[in-house]
Design an enzyme around this catalytic site. Structure first.
Site, PDB file in Angstrom:
ATOM      1  CG  ASP A 157      -2.340   0.494   0.866  1.00 44.12           C
ATOM      2  OD1 ASP A 157      -2.449   1.370  -0.009  1.00 44.12           O
ATOM      3  OD2 ASP A 157      -3.326   0.043   1.492  1.00 44.12           O
ATOM      4  CG  ASP A 213      -8.896   1.832  -0.924  1.00 40.60           C
ATOM      5  OD1 ASP A 213      -7.905   1.599  -1.619  1.00 40.60           O
ATOM      6  OD2 ASP A 213      -8.878   1.836   0.318  1.00 40.60           O
TER       7      ASP A 213
END
Length: 650
Positions: A157, A213
């Site tokens: 991430d 996301d």
């Protein structure tokens, strides 16, 4: 004539509707990431509420539900799996309470089932939930830990990255993974901020996130889809664009929306990573996730990513050439009413006079002389695979259309058109068609019809009108059925769709947080009434606050967002104070007021800390009002947008 008729991963199994062209020999020993990986990830459904029993249960369910047999292989642990601090020698360690037996034991369990284990960290000092250390400046130690534990997949991430260059951070982890010598999928989750599709392969990755996301709603799905246009040239065997994980089965969308989601992700050669509660999934969810005909599009060995070939506004055509000479196509309807959509074999890049067509959701096979047609529901899709064919070998492609309107006023007659079209090369005969009368309405004229024959390339249609008697409920459902005879026997079709039942707002001033909405779409979580957007759940917003000023009423949105309200030419004006909510310090967004699809008023791009701006418009003659929020151009990760004190005057 009627009488005549009456007579990705290391090893992936690809299941196709017909025998595919022979694969190159090197696929017999496939490299890591040679095809888009398939599996499951814990985040979308469970967030931080994970433990080793949950992960073991997911592995068990992949096997018991048939997901493994369909090609799903990876069991991926997302954020929140480790202790807050590293050990004295600088190593990560699993959370003592939730993963007491460690990751190595979990990997062994998963491997014994013929599956692979994935894990997560961030290219920063902390992960996104700040519950565990990130890997920044610990790349070699962490990569070696993952290799020692038997990890097969790393999601890396981008949170808490200290502003350091992305290429440098991600390449360092790629080198560290390579140094371990363990084959491991390396998935960059850089959110598309620095165009990772241009450098992801060089950083050692097999896939790279192209957006922020995903959220379990239609606005998020379509917003992410829009950002995939033009990226197809960067994908292929060993390196894939990643539009984020699947939300299928998590409850925020309809089954039709989930089928569209799955079809488009497969066409895009996206990693197919389920994110639902596997042991609890419904038969409908299972049927979507295990559709091997659709999975075959994603896993085709040639790895040519599908792309958008036509955009007609609310309707789009997406296509993908397949390794066996066929083509796949998704007819995509992002609009608010069902509609008949068409494309042609020529538009798909296929040559010939006849074609075999397989509907990848119904499994039905038909033939066409060149036109592909389907009635696509609102927020839905139709997915086909098409092969050139010299002679017809199936019944003609025939469609039953019953358009449902965008909305149905409760005080007006409702008219629709029943239509049957034959796009094949042989006739259909003895057509019998009928339409049902919705509750609270009265049919004007006949509702059942008999037609002797519909020739190839021709249509039959009839207008049908219903008059309101006592309409009730939130929606009006229209349904029809038809049966007909072909050279290959009798066939039948059904059509059904629903539209919101609408009434004009009351006279006076009405807060839009309390008005009836025709529809609402949001980029993250639901649109909230009376509060800010909050997070992903319904009702988790806060008091609306813009640049330090609080407001007791309004609408909390997240770009891209749309709220549509029927005003029926009965209202004179709409007003609001707009801006980005203080609950998030990042992002940027623009606000638009539309009437019947035409822009009436708009702001420029607004940022956190900007004072609320008044936004108002006149509504003379407007039937449908829309409040829209658009991303300001820097990604929509933080775009919490408020319509404070929004109201209409009628």
């Amino acid at each position: 004539m009627a009488a005549t008729i009456a007579a990705c991963t290391t090893v992936v199994t690809v299941v196709q509707a017909t025998p595919a062209a022979a694969e190159p020999q090197y696929f017999a020993a496939q490299r890591v990431g040679e095809r888009p990986p398939m599996g499951w990830n814990s985040w979308n459904k469970f967030g931080c509420e994970i433990d080793e029993n949950l992960i073991r249960g997911a592995a068990d369910a992949l096997v018991s539900t048939g997901m493994k047999d369909a090609g799903y292989q990876y069991v991926n642990i997302d954020d929140c799996w480790a202790e807050q601090n590293r050990t004295a020698d600088g190593k990560l360690e699993p959370n003592h309470e939730r993963f007491p037996h460690g990751i190595k034991a979990l990997a062994d369990y998963v491997h014994e089932k013929g599956l692979k284990l994935g894990i997560y960290t961030s290219a920063g000092t902390l992960t996104c939930q700040k519950t565990m250390p990130g890997a920044l400046d610990h790349e070699e130690a962490d990569a070696q830990s993952f290799a020692d534990w038997g990890v097969d997949y790393l999601k890396y991430d981008n949170c808490n990255n200290q502003g350091r260059p992305a290429i440098e951070r991600y390449t360092k982890m790629g080198d560290a993974i390579k140094k371990t010598g363990r084959p491991m999928i390396y998935a960059l989750c850089e959110w598309g901020e620095n165009d990772p599709w241009t450098w992801g392969r060089d950083a050692g990755a097999q896939l790279w996130r192209t957006t922020g996301d995903i959220s379990d709603n239609w606005g998020s799905l379509t917003g992410i889809l829009d950002q995939q246009v033009g990226l197809e040239k960067y994908a292929g065997p060993g390196g894939w664009n990643d539009p984020d994980m699947l939300e299928v089965g998590n409850g925020g969308m309809t089954d039709a929306e989930y089928r569209a989601h799955f079809s488009l992700w497969a066409l895009l050669n996206a990693p197919l990573l389920a994110g639902n509660d596997l042991p609890a999934m419904t038969p409908a969810t299972k049927a979507i996730l295990e559709n091997k005909d659709v999975i075959a599009l994603d896993q085709d060995w040639a790895g040519v990513q599908g792309h958008k070939i036509r955009d007609d506004g609310d309707t789009e055509v997406w296509a993908k050439p397949m390794s066996d000479g066929s083509a796949a196509v998704v007819l995509f309807n992002r609009g608010s009413a069902s509609t008949a959509m068409t494309t042609t074999a020529k538009e798909l890049g296929l040559a010939g006079r006849g074609f075999r067509v397989r509907d990848l959701w119904s499994g039905t096979e038909t033939e066409t002389a060149g036109t592909l047609r389907a009635v696509v529901p609102s927020h839905g899709s139709a997915t086909f695979r098409v092969w050139p064919e010299k002679k017809p070998s199936a019944a003609p492609l025939t469609t039953l259309a019953l358009p449902n309107p965008e909305y149905v006023p409760a005080d007006r007659p409702l008219t629709t058109t029943l239509k049957v079209t034959n796009d094949g090369s042989t006739p259909v005969a003895q057509l019998r068609a009928s339409i049902a009368t919705p509750a609270g309405w009265r049919l004007r004229g006949p509702g059942a019809f008999t037609v002797p024959i519909v020739l190839p390339g021709k249509s039959w249609q009839h207008d049908v009108t219903f008059e309101p008697v006592a309409p009730a409920g939130e929606r009006v459902t229209l349904a029809a059925k038809a049966s007909y005879l072909t050279l290959y026997g009798r066939r039948s079709l059904t059509a059904e769709g629903s539209s919101p039942l609408v009434t004009r707002p009351a006279t006076g001033t009405t807060a839009l947080s309390k008005a009836a909405w025709m529809s609402s779409d949001n980029g993250w979580g639901p649109v909230e009434r009376g509060t800010s957007n909050g997070e992903a759940g319904a009702g988790d917003g806060h008091r609306i606050t813009i640049a330090g000023v609080g407001y007791d009423d309004g609408i909390g949105a997240h770009a891209p967002s749309s709220v549509r309200i029927y005003v029926g030419a009965a209202c004179t004006s709409v007003r609001a104070l707009v801006g980005l909510d203080d609950e998030n310090s990042g992002g940027s967004a623009g606000f638009r007021i539309l009437g019947d699809g035409k822009e009436l008023a708009a702001t420029g791009v607004l940022h956190p800390g900007d004072k609320a701006q008044p936004l108002d418009a006149q509504l003379s003659g407007v039937q449908v009002l829309e409040l829209a929020v658009t991303d300001g151009g820097d990604g929509n990760t933080d775009d919490h947008a408020d319509w404070a004190n929004a109201a209409i005057t009628c």
